[in-house]
Design an enzyme around this catalytic site. Structure first.
Site, mmCIF file in Angstrom:
data_model
loop_
_atom_site.group_PDB
_atom_site.id
_atom_site.type_symbol
_atom_site.label_atom_id
_atom_site.label_comp_id
_atom_site.label_asym_id
_atom_site.label_seq_id
_atom_site.Cartn_x
_atom_site.Cartn_y
_atom_site.Cartn_z
ATOM 1 N N CYS A 80 -7.884 -2.526 -4.636
ATOM 2 C CA CYS A 80 -6.455 -2.235 -4.754
ATOM 3 C C CYS A 80 -5.625 -3.506 -4.672
ATOM 4 O O CYS A 80 -4.661 -3.675 -5.432
ATOM 5 C CB CYS A 80 -6.024 -1.256 -3.664
ATOM 6 S SG CYS A 80 -6.517 0.460 -3.951
ATOM 7 N N CYS A 123 -34.239 1.795 12.268
ATOM 8 C CA CYS A 123 -33.072 2.243 13.035
ATOM 9 C C CYS A 123 -33.417 3.465 13.884
ATOM 10 O O CYS A 123 -33.004 3.582 15.046
ATOM 11 C CB CYS A 123 -31.923 2.605 12.097
ATOM 12 S SG CYS A 123 -31.508 1.389 10.843
ATOM 13 N N CYS A 133 2.194 3.010 -3.292
ATOM 14 C CA CYS A 133 1.327 3.946 -4.020
ATOM 15 C C CYS A 133 0.965 5.176 -3.189
ATOM 16 O O CYS A 133 0.919 6.292 -3.716
ATOM 17 C CB CYS A 133 0.042 3.249 -4.461
ATOM 18 S SG CYS A 133 0.252 2.042 -5.788
ATOM 19 N N HIS A 134 0.734 4.973 -1.899
ATOM 20 C CA HIS A 134 0.156 6.035 -1.071
ATOM 21 C C HIS A 134 1.151 6.703 -0.124
ATOM 22 O O HIS A 134 0.800 7.703 0.515
ATOM 23 C CB HIS A 134 -1.008 5.475 -0.253
ATOM 24 C CG HIS A 134 -2.120 4.929 -1.086
ATOM 25 N ND1 HIS A 134 -3.012 5.731 -1.758
ATOM 26 C CD2 HIS A 134 -2.479 3.641 -1.361
ATOM 27 C CE1 HIS A 134 -3.890 4.975 -2.404
ATOM 28 N NE2 HIS A 134 -3.592 3.700 -2.189
ATOM 29 N N CYS A 171 -27.970 -5.712 14.052
ATOM 30 C CA CYS A 171 -29.237 -5.020 14.304
ATOM 31 C C CYS A 171 -30.368 -5.651 13.496
ATOM 32 O O CYS A 171 -31.482 -5.817 14.002
ATOM 33 C CB CYS A 171 -29.107 -3.539 13.952
ATOM 34 S SG CYS A 171 -28.182 -2.577 15.165
ATOM 35 N N CYS A 178 0.839 -1.201 0.000
ATOM 36 C CA CYS A 178 0.000 0.000 0.000
ATOM 37 C C CYS A 178 0.875 1.252 0.000
ATOM 38 O O CYS A 178 0.580 2.244 -0.681
ATOM 39 C CB CYS A 178 -0.906 0.017 1.226
ATOM 40 S SG CYS A 178 -1.953 -1.432 1.438
ATOM 41 N N CYS A 209 -34.932 3.301 17.580
ATOM 42 C CA CYS A 209 -34.030 3.093 18.719
ATOM 43 C C CYS A 209 -33.075 4.274 18.881
ATOM 44 O O CYS A 209 -32.870 4.770 19.985
ATOM 45 C CB CYS A 209 -33.219 1.809 18.525
ATOM 46 S SG CYS A 209 -34.129 0.282 18.857
ATOM 47 N N HIS A 210 -32.475 4.715 17.760
ATOM 48 C CA HIS A 210 -31.336 5.627 17.835
ATOM 49 C C HIS A 210 -31.690 7.101 17.686
ATOM 50 O O HIS A 210 -30.797 7.948 17.682
ATOM 51 C CB HIS A 210 -30.291 5.211 16.794
ATOM 52 C CG HIS A 210 -29.767 3.824 17.028
ATOM 53 N ND1 HIS A 210 -29.091 3.474 18.179
ATOM 54 C CD2 HIS A 210 -29.865 2.691 16.276
ATOM 55 C CE1 HIS A 210 -28.764 2.191 18.121
ATOM 56 N NE2 HIS A 210 -29.228 1.693 16.989
ATOM 57 N N ARG A 237 -22.120 -4.633 12.274
ATOM 58 C CA ARG A 237 -23.053 -4.060 13.254
ATOM 59 C C ARG A 237 -24.444 -3.917 12.649
ATOM 60 O O ARG A 237 -25.442 -4.171 13.331
ATOM 61 C CB ARG A 237 -22.532 -2.694 13.734
ATOM 62 C CG ARG A 237 -23.340 -2.127 14.905
ATOM 63 C CD ARG A 237 -23.094 -2.960 16.155
ATOM 64 N NE ARG A 237 -23.889 -2.494 17.280
ATOM 65 C CZ ARG A 237 -25.064 -2.989 17.645
ATOM 66 N NH1 ARG A 237 -25.615 -3.973 16.922
ATOM 67 N NH2 ARG A 237 -25.690 -2.549 18.704
#
Length: 251
Positions: free
Chosen positions: A107, A167, A74-75, A212, A71, A170-171, A208
């Site tokens: 990549c 969602c 290139c970066h 849920c 990686c 609840c949130h 996650r």
């Protein structure tokens, strides 16, 4: 009597409005965590997620595949990724969205000639945790894209599963209330990839989402699916002022 009631009624309405506004103010899941989890996250020696970050930083400089590239070739240094904004539109097909995990896999396959890690694999979690960790303490870079954000918000508010829950129920509507052994947070994404105690491992945001979906009796999408990336973009925009906490520690 009306004159006496009017100020009281007005005060009640204003208080309710203030409470609603406070609930909408972006708050990290760390605000709802137990003191023990907070201490664990804030101590890099005690935070188990830092093991994944350390592994990811090693992977960043490891040459692999037929091209014999890393990686870093290139970066440059991994710190250069602090402002990498994901999700984003796929430059090859602007109708599709791509997140950090899918970009890493692309990549590896195309630039390095290496086999993809696979979603939720140790290697991909380590590398994405290390990349996200570079922005820790400051807001993540996320572009405004009305179409993608609106699609994500529709997904966020869509009722699903046997429990017919969205969602947002609840949130947004029940933030701060107890659900079994947890206090419901705003469900912000600024800590992912995150270490969850119940997983005993670092997991992606899409894992996650799946958890849920399973909890409400809905069929989960596959990690990397477009509906999940739309939801990921909406959550990133919703919590755009929150500092990155990767790797967060959650229940």
């Amino acid at each position: 009597m009306r004159r006496l009631l009017a100020p009281a009624l007005l005060a009640s309405v204003l208080a309710a409005s203030a409470t609603a506004a406070e609930q909408q103010k972006p708050r990290s899941g760390l605000d709802f965590a137990t003191p023990g989890l907070r201490q664990m996250q804030e101590d890099d020696v005690a935070n188990p997620g830092m093991l994944w970050v350390a592994e990811g930083e090693q992977l960043w400089t490891r040459a692999e595949g037929q091209a014999g590239k890393s990686c870093a070739d290139c970066h440059g240094a991994i710190g250069s990724m602090a402002d990498a904004g994901f999700p984003r539109r796929d430059p090859r097909d602007p109708a599709r969205l791509i997140n950090l995990e899918l970009q890493v896999e692309r990549c590896r396959a195309e630039r390095m000639g290496a086999p993809p890690f696979g979603y939720e694999s140790q290697g991909l979690l380590a590398l994405t945790a290390a990349i996200r960790h570079q922005a820790r303490g400051r807001p993540a870079a996320i572009a405004y894209d009305a179409e993608a954000i609106e699609a994500g918000e529709r997904e966020y508010r869509r009722r699903r599963g046997q429990l017919d829950l969205a969602c947002s129920q609840c949130h947004v509507e029940r933030v701060g209330k107890r659900l079994r052994d947890e206090t419901l947070s705003q469900g912000q994404s600024n800590g992912f990839p995150a270490y969850r105690v119940r997983w005993q491992a670092v997991g992606s945001l899409h894992r996650r989402f799946q958890a849920c979906n399973n909890a409400v009796g809905a069929e989960p999408s596959a990690p990397g699916a477009q509906d999940y990336i739309q939801l990921e973009w909406f959550l990133a925009w919703r919590g755009r002022d929150l500092p990155v906490e990767t790797p967060a520690v959650r229940q």
